[in-house]
Design a protein around this motif. Structure first.
Motif, PDB file in Angstrom:
ATOM      1  N   GLY A   3      21.311  49.786  47.405  1.00  0.00           N
ATOM      2  CA  GLY A   3      22.274  48.703  47.274  1.00  0.00           C
ATOM      3  C   GLY A   3      23.298  48.938  46.184  1.00  0.00           C
ATOM      4  N   PHE A   4      22.964  49.766  45.178  1.00  0.00           N
ATOM      5  CA  PHE A   4      23.884  49.989  44.079  1.00  0.00           C
ATOM      6  C   PHE A   4      24.849  51.124  44.380  1.00  0.00           C
ATOM      7  N   ASP A   5      24.719  51.762  45.557  1.00  0.00           N
ATOM      8  CA  ASP A   5      25.660  52.795  45.965  1.00  0.00           C
ATOM      9  C   ASP A   5      26.742  52.233  46.881  1.00  0.00           C
ATOM     10  N   ILE A   6      26.540  51.040  47.435  1.00  0.00           N
ATOM     11  CA  ILE A   6      27.469  50.453  48.392  1.00  0.00           C
ATOM     12  C   ILE A   6      28.229  49.315  47.736  1.00  0.00           C
ATOM     13  N   GLU A   7      29.542  49.457  47.683  1.00  0.00           N
ATOM     14  CA  GLU A   7      30.366  48.435  47.052  1.00  0.00           C
ATOM     15  C   GLU A   7      31.204  47.709  48.098  1.00  0.00           C
ATOM     16  N   ASP A   8      31.584  46.485  47.775  1.00  0.00           N
ATOM     17  CA  ASP A   8      32.403  45.684  48.670  1.00  0.00           C
ATOM     18  C   ASP A   8      33.327  44.818  47.814  1.00  0.00           C
ATOM     19  N   GLU A   9      34.310  44.227  48.455  1.00  0.00           N
ATOM     20  CA  GLU A   9      35.274  43.386  47.753  1.00  0.00           C
ATOM     21  C   GLU A   9      35.268  41.985  48.346  1.00  0.00           C
ATOM     22  N   VAL A  10      35.239  40.998  47.482  1.00  0.00           N
ATOM     23  CA  VAL A  10      35.306  39.608  47.912  1.00  0.00           C
ATOM     24  C   VAL A  10      36.343  38.875  47.075  1.00  0.00           C
ATOM     25  N   LYS A  11      37.207  38.141  47.762  1.00  0.00           N
ATOM     26  CA  LYS A  11      38.202  37.298  47.091  1.00  0.00           C
ATOM     27  C   LYS A  11      37.698  35.863  47.131  1.00  0.00           C
ATOM     28  N   MET A  12      37.444  35.273  45.958  1.00  0.00           N
ATOM     29  CA  MET A  12      36.917  33.909  45.864  1.00  0.00           C
ATOM     30  C   MET A  12      37.998  32.993  45.311  1.00  0.00           C
ATOM     31  N   VAL A  13      38.229  31.873  45.993  1.00  0.00           N
ATOM     32  CA  VAL A  13      39.247  30.922  45.548  1.00  0.00           C
ATOM     33  C   VAL A  13      38.737  29.503  45.732  1.00  0.00           C
ATOM     34  N   ARG A  14      38.982  28.660  44.732  1.00  0.00           N
ATOM     35  CA  ARG A  14      38.722  27.220  44.844  1.00  0.00           C
ATOM     36  C   ARG A  14      40.068  26.513  44.862  1.00  0.00           C
ATOM     37  N   PHE A  15      40.368  25.830  45.978  1.00  0.00           N
ATOM     38  CA  PHE A  15      41.609  25.090  46.116  1.00  0.00           C
ATOM     39  C   PHE A  15      41.401  23.630  45.743  1.00  0.00           C
ATOM     40  N   LYS A  16      42.464  22.975  45.303  1.00  0.00           N
ATOM     41  CA  LYS A  16      42.369  21.591  44.862  1.00  0.00           C
ATOM     42  C   LYS A  16      42.163  20.630  46.020  1.00  0.00           C
ATOM     43  N   SER A  17      42.783  20.914  47.155  1.00  0.00           N
ATOM     44  CA  SER A  17      42.737  19.999  48.296  1.00  0.00           C
ATOM     45  C   SER A  17      42.220  20.712  49.533  1.00  0.00           C
ATOM     46  N   ALA A  18      42.522  20.148  50.708  1.00  0.00           N
ATOM     47  CA  ALA A  18      42.097  20.740  51.973  1.00  0.00           C
ATOM     48  C   ALA A  18      43.058  21.818  52.454  1.00  0.00           C
ATOM     49  N   THR A  19      44.089  22.111  51.666  1.00  0.00           N
ATOM     50  CA  THR A  19      45.047  23.159  52.000  1.00  0.00           C
ATOM     51  C   THR A  19      45.074  24.193  50.868  1.00  0.00           C
ATOM     52  N   ARG A  20      45.904  25.220  51.045  1.00  0.00           N
ATOM     53  CA  ARG A  20      46.004  26.285  50.041  1.00  0.00           C
ATOM     54  C   ARG A  20      47.169  26.093  49.084  1.00  0.00           C
ATOM     55  N   MET A  21      47.557  24.849  48.878  1.00  0.00           N
ATOM     56  CA  MET A  21      48.738  24.559  48.069  1.00  0.00           C
ATOM     57  C   MET A  21      48.514  24.836  46.585  1.00  0.00           C
ATOM     58  N   GLU A  22      47.347  24.476  46.064  1.00  0.00           N
ATOM     59  CA  GLU A  22      47.116  24.595  44.617  1.00  0.00           C
ATOM     60  C   GLU A  22      45.741  25.201  44.345  1.00  0.00           C
ATOM     61  N   ILE A  23      45.702  26.233  43.504  1.00  0.00           N
ATOM     62  CA  ILE A  23      44.464  26.938  43.169  1.00  0.00           C
ATOM     63  C   ILE A  23      43.894  26.399  41.859  1.00  0.00           C
ATOM     64  N   LEU A  24      42.601  26.083  41.875  1.00  0.00           N
ATOM     65  CA  LEU A  24      41.920  25.627  40.666  1.00  0.00           C
ATOM     66  C   LEU A  24      41.140  26.750  39.983  1.00  0.00           C
ATOM     67  N   ASP A  25      40.641  27.690  40.769  1.00  0.00           N
ATOM     68  CA  ASP A  25      39.810  28.758  40.214  1.00  0.00           C
ATOM     69  C   ASP A  25      39.836  29.932  41.179  1.00  0.00           C
ATOM     70  N   LYS A  26      39.727  31.136  40.650  1.00  0.00           N
ATOM     71  CA  LYS A  26      39.684  32.300  41.531  1.00  0.00           C
ATOM     72  C   LYS A  26      38.984  33.467  40.850  1.00  0.00           C
ATOM     73  N   ASN A  27      38.485  34.364  41.674  1.00  0.00           N
ATOM     74  CA  ASN A  27      37.822  35.565  41.179  1.00  0.00           C
ATOM     75  C   ASN A  27      37.888  36.621  42.270  1.00  0.00           C
ATOM     76  N   GLU A  28      38.488  37.742  41.977  1.00  0.00           N
ATOM     77  CA  GLU A  28      38.531  38.864  42.916  1.00  0.00           C
ATOM     78  C   GLU A  28      37.568  39.916  42.403  1.00  0.00           C
ATOM     79  N   CYS A  29      36.532  40.150  43.159  1.00  0.00           N
ATOM     80  CA  CYS A  29      35.415  40.964  42.666  1.00  0.00           C
ATOM     81  C   CYS A  29      35.160  42.167  43.574  1.00  0.00           C
ATOM     82  N   TYR A  30      35.083  43.346  42.968  1.00  0.00           N
ATOM     83  CA  TYR A  30      34.723  44.569  43.692  1.00  0.00           C
ATOM     84  C   TYR A  30      33.499  45.159  43.001  1.00  0.00           C
TER      85      TYR A  30
END
Length: 230
Positions: A3-30
Motif C-alpha cells: 500500500g505504501f508503493d501506490i500513490e493516488d491524488e484526491v481533491k477535497m473541498v468543502r463548499f458553503k452552500s449546495a453549489t460551488r460558489m464559495e469554498i470554506l475548506d480545501k485540501n489537495e492530497c497526493y
C-alpha cells in the motif's frame, strides 16, 4: 507491491452552500493509499457536524452522514478508478446538503448502474484490490454497495445515488435532514453514559438537557459548573 508503493491524488473541498460558489475548506492530497484514507477521514470530520441523541439516561452519537458509508464510497473510488486517466484526480466534495465523490473512469463491463452491487464485482486494479482486501478497509468483498444502501436506509436517509457522467463515476450521499426527526438506528443499541467517554460534568449536562428539554450553551455550561472556557 504494498500500500505504501501506490500513490493516488484526491481533491477535497468543502463548499458553503449546495453549489460551488464559495469554498470554506480545501485540501489537495497526493499520498500513498493509507495516508490518503487518513487525510480524507480528517477532512470529513473537520467539515461535518456530529451530535448526540439522548433517550432516558442513554444516548448515541449521530453524524450528518454515516462514516462507514462515506468510507466505503472512498474505498471504491480508489480501488476502481481508471488510472490511465491521469489528468483528473478523485474528487471529494462536501456541500451543504450532500457529499459527492467522483472518480475517473466508467464502470468496468459487465457492471452497469442497473446491476451495480448485485452481481460479481469486476476489478480494474488487481494490485490495489488485493492490498485493500487484506485490510480492515475492505472486509466484505463484493458487498460494499449493498451495505451502503442498507445502512442509509436503516438510518432513515436517502439511498446513495450512482451516476456515470462522461468518463467518470459519481456517488452522491444526501445529508441527514433534521436531527430531531431521525428514525431509530436499526441494529444499534443505545450506549450507557458510562461508555460514552464523557466526564461527570458532561453527563450531568446531558441529563439536565433531557429532563428539562432545554439546550445548554457554552456560557451556561461555564456558569453551571463554575469553570473557565478552557
Amino acid at each position: 507491491v504494498n500500500g505504501f508503493d501506490i500513490e493516488d491524488e484526491v481533491k477535497m473541498v468543502r463548499f458553503k452552500s449546495a453549489t460551488r460558489m464559495e469554498i470554506l475548506d480545501k485540501n489537495e492530497c497526493y499520498e500513498n493509499i493509507f495516508k490518503l484514507l487518513n487525510e480524507l477521514r480528517i477532512f470529513f470530520r473537520r467539515n461535518t457536524r456530529e451530535g448526540i441523541i439522548v433517550r432516558g439516561f442513554d444516548g448515541i452519537p449521530i453524524s450528518e452522514y454515516p462514516f462507514e458509508v462515506v468510507r466505503e464510497a472512498i474505498i471504491n473510488a480508489i480501488a476502481h478508478r481508471d488510472y490511465s486517466i491521469d489528468t483528473s484526480p478523485i474528487t471529494f466534495y462536501i456541500y451543504e446538503d450532500r457529499i459527492e465523490i467522483i472518480s475517473p473512469g466508467k464502470l468496468l463491463f459487465p457492471v452497469s448502474i442497473e446491476n451495480l452491487g448485485t452481481g460479481n464485482p469486476a476489478h480494474r486494479n488487481k494490485n490495489i484490490f488485493y492490498i485493500l482486501s487484506k485490510t480492515r478497509y475492505m472486509e466484505h468483498v463484493g458487498t460494499g454497495i449493498k451495505r451502503m444502501k442498507e445502512t442509509m436506509k436503516e438510518e432513515g436517509l436517502k439511498e446513495p445515488e450512482f451516476i456515470e457522467e462522461g468518463e467518470s463515476f459519481k456517488v452522491i450521499l444526501w445529508r441527514r435532514e433534521k436531527e430531531n426527526n431521525i428514525k431509530n438506528i436499526a441494529g444499534q443499541q443505545f450506549k450507557n453514559y458510562d461508555n460514552l467517554n464523557l466526564n461527570k460534568r458532561q453527563i450531568k449536562a446531558l441529563k439536565i438537557m433531557k429532563k428539562e428539554d432545554k439546550k445548554i450553551t457554552m456560557k451556561d455550561y461555564e456558569k453551571m459548573f463554575k469553570i473557565s472556557r478552557q
